[in-house]
Write an enzyme that holds these catalytic residues in place. Structure first.
Site, PDB file in Angstrom:
ATOM      1  N   THR A 183       0.940  -1.151   0.030  1.00 50.91           N
ATOM      2  CA  THR A 183      -0.117   0.114   0.018  1.00 50.91           C
ATOM      3  C   THR A 183       0.869   1.391  -0.071  1.00 50.91           C
ATOM      4  O   THR A 183       1.978   1.132   0.275  1.00 50.91           O
ATOM      5  CB  THR A 183      -0.977   0.100   1.162  1.00 50.91           C
ATOM      6  N   GLU A 329      -5.638  -4.027  -0.396  1.00 56.35           N
ATOM      7  CA  GLU A 329      -6.148  -5.235   0.607  1.00 56.35           C
ATOM      8  C   GLU A 329      -7.049  -6.252   0.328  1.00 56.35           C
ATOM      9  O   GLU A 329      -7.214  -7.177   0.713  1.00 56.35           O
ATOM     10  CB  GLU A 329      -6.179  -4.721   1.998  1.00 56.35           C
ATOM     11  N   LYS A 438     -14.484  16.395  11.611  1.00 58.20           N
ATOM     12  CA  LYS A 438     -15.089  16.245  12.772  1.00 58.20           C
ATOM     13  C   LYS A 438     -15.669  17.686  13.372  1.00 58.20           C
ATOM     14  O   LYS A 438     -14.885  18.292  14.033  1.00 58.20           O
ATOM     15  CB  LYS A 438     -14.439  15.298  13.672  1.00 58.20           C
ATOM     16  N   TRP A 443     -19.911  14.315  11.848  1.00 60.54           N
ATOM     17  CA  TRP A 443     -18.761  14.242  10.689  1.00 60.54           C
ATOM     18  C   TRP A 443     -19.252  14.846   9.395  1.00 60.54           C
ATOM     19  O   TRP A 443     -20.565  14.700   8.875  1.00 60.54           O
ATOM     20  CB  TRP A 443     -18.741  12.674  10.307  1.00 60.54           C
TER      21      TRP A 443
END
Ligand code: ADP
Length: 547
Positions: A183, A329, A438, A443
């Site tokens: 990654t 992944e 936040k 959110w």
């Protein structure tokens, strides 16, 4: 039933036996377009496996690296060396040199197969790679660099002549490792994901499904997405297993070169990240006489697809767009927004808002959203949660057991993304957990602000980041790159956003920059932006916002 281990070279056996004359067109690094086919690919992959075994001493479990564009040679290396039982580690040339030397040493790469393009990079880097025994340069004798300082430089085409085209693949267990991809490591060192033969074959089959990429022997498939970026989104496996012809764009990914090869190769299906499609669309805008008569479907993913790109394909060129989401992944595909029968009754606005989501998981992916305590959240299209996934092509751990915190005891992998899931089952990425803003305990989706902002006339690229705020914890700052020649102002952008995002999501400031930084996989580097603007002070008084 018979035992039939799911091995990636069986995909090639199938393609060579039943679609042997099906074409593979590549743009070579040396320049010209080169035509091959599956029967030739099979012979050359076997010759490579045999030469690599005899001459380089490679075999079961050996790790080799490639730094190469999408070409037939790169595909031969994948099939030949995976078939031999070796592990092919794909290197992303856009990583920093320090990250490259870290991952090459961490993986234990024994040989590096490199395109001519990257010879200077390895000449500079090789002293930091003590375990690499040598470099195979992907070219013929005529194009070998005259005086390379690389350790043990070998010419790829010469190596092939030392091999046996009738080489018989060794017997392997389907759980044998065959691919390794790191990654990009936006926080800390990059982490490795080790793919198995079984996971790659299952993932290839999954992507071929009708409600995924719907690939068939009627298609000509062009993976623009690099083979070094998460398995070229399965296409190196799913195209051959469906008997589709392949077009490989090599090193040239600008709009004009892509158009040329799409047209010449009569490509019907292609996959790329939004920025690449943007370059193609710009080229088409500048050359109004050009059309795309062969292209029927494109997959767009890797980051959220802006509405303007999707609509340009559908409305201006009659090309269907499939929005896909995934990550290294997950091999990497996790969901695709393919419209179902139920969508037929929707109004145009509702239809578009569904199509812009990241879609449903195909068979073999399970997904859920949870709160921070791990409780499952409802599929109401409103509630944001941490997105977790499971499946036979989803990592169980990182290579050498790093980053264990992302995997829980029940086998769910925490993707690091934040999403909603609606009652159609369509998942919508609202942010990366680390990028979500936040504000006042709630959110704000940075991605949704960005997507709306790029719809404003004169905006080329936009990034929303959360900056500390004395009253609300964080508030959004919008960073904008103007289109060349545009004089769009902060007030224009705010006016455009009114009604498109919730009132309390409105950025507290809009700043203009010449360039937005990107990561090695082409995503906006929020980390860098947060660092750059950490001392920024909002121009509004703290009480002016969040109502
Ligand atoms: P890295 O995390 O190393 O950059 P990946 O290319 O595997 O590498 O990136 C995966 C991430 O990219 C996902 O977790 C997600 O945040 C983002 N992503 C991928 N596809 C989409 C999409 N269609 N919409 C929004 N975000 C996406």
């Amino acid at each position: 039933m018979q035992d039939f281990p799911l091995l990636v070279h069986r995909v090639l056996d199938h393609a060579a036996r039943w679609h042997g004359t099906t074409s593979i067109l590549s743009r070579s690094v040396e320049g010209p377009l080169v035509r091959s086919d599956y029967a030739t690919l099979n012979r050359r992959a076997r010759a490579l496996a045999s030469a690599a075994e005899r001459q380089l001493g490679l075999g079961l479990g050996s790790v080799i690296a490639t730094m190469a564009w999408n070409t037939a040679r790169h595909l031969e290396i994948w099939y030949g060396l995976m078939g031999l039982g070796a592990i092919v580690h794909t290197l992303n040339p856009r990583l920093f040199e320090s990250q490259l030397s870290y991952i090459i040493n961490h993986a234990g790469d024994q040989w590096i197969f490199t395109d001519l393009t990257f010879v200077p990079l390895f000449e500079a880097l090789q002293d930091r790679l003590p375990h690499v025994r040598g470099f195979v340069i992907l070219t013929d004798e005529a194009h070998m660099p005259a005086a390379t300082t690389l350790r043990n430089p070998l010419c790829y085409e010469t190596l092939l002549t030392w091999g046996d085209e009738d080489y018989g693949w060794p017997e392997l267990d389907e759980n044998t490792a065959c691919g390794l991809c790191y990654t990009s490591g936006t926080t800390g060192n990059p982490k490795g994901v080790l793919y198995s033969h079984r996971s790659n074959v299952l993932h290839g089959l999954m992507c071929e499904l009708g409600d995924a990429m719907a690939l068939s022997a009627r298609d000509t498939v062009m993976p623009v997405v690099p083979m070094f970026h998460a398995n070229a989104w399965s296409l190196a496996f799913s195209a051959p297993l469906s008997g589709a012809a392949l077009v490989l764009p090599g090193p040239k990914l600008d709009g004009a070169s892509l158009y040329e090869i799409l047209d010449m190769g009569q490509v019907s299906f292609a996959a790329a990240v939004p920025t690449v499609w943007l370059m193609l669309l710009r080229h088409l805008e500048q050359h109004k006489a050009l059309s795309l008569p062969y292209l029927k479907r494109v997959v767009i993913g890797g980051s959220a697809c802006p509405e303007a790109i999707m609509k340009a394909f559908v409305d201006n060129y009659g090309i269907d767009v499939i929005h896909a989401w995934g990550m290294t992944e997950m091999s990497p595909i996790g969901s695709l927004a393919v419209m179902s029968r139920r969508a037929a009754g929707l109004s145009p606005d509702e239809w578009w808002s569904l199509k812009l989501k990241q879609g449903r998981p195909p068979f073999m992916i399970d997904m859920k959203i949870t709160d921070d305590e791990g409780n499952s959240l409802p599929h109401d299209g409103q509630t944001f949660g941490r997105l977790k996934v499971k499946g036979p092509a989803v990592a169980r751990s990182y290579f050498k057991d790093e980053g264990a915190a992302a995997f829980d005891a029940d086998g769910w992998f925490d993707t690091g993304d934040v999403a909603t899931i609606d009652d159609y089952g369509y998942m919508h990425i609202t942010d990366r957990a680390k990028d979500v803003i936040k504000s006042g305990g709630e959110w704000i989706s940075s991605i949704m602000i960005e997507n709306e902002a790029v719809g404003c006339n004169g905006v080329q690229e936009a990034a929303a980041i959360g900056l500390p705020h004395p009253k609300w914890d964080e508030r959004p700052l919008l960073v904008v790159v103007r289109k060349p020649g545009s004089a769009v102002t902060a007030a224009d952008i705010r006016a455009h956003l009114v009604g498109r995002i919730a009132r309390w999501w409105m950025p507290d400031d809009v700043v203009f920059v010449d360039e937005i930084p990107h990561t090695a996989t082409g995503k906006i580097s929020k980390l860098e932006l947060r660092e750059r603007f950490k001392d920024h002070r909002f121009s509004l008084a703290p009480d002016d916002v969040q109502t």
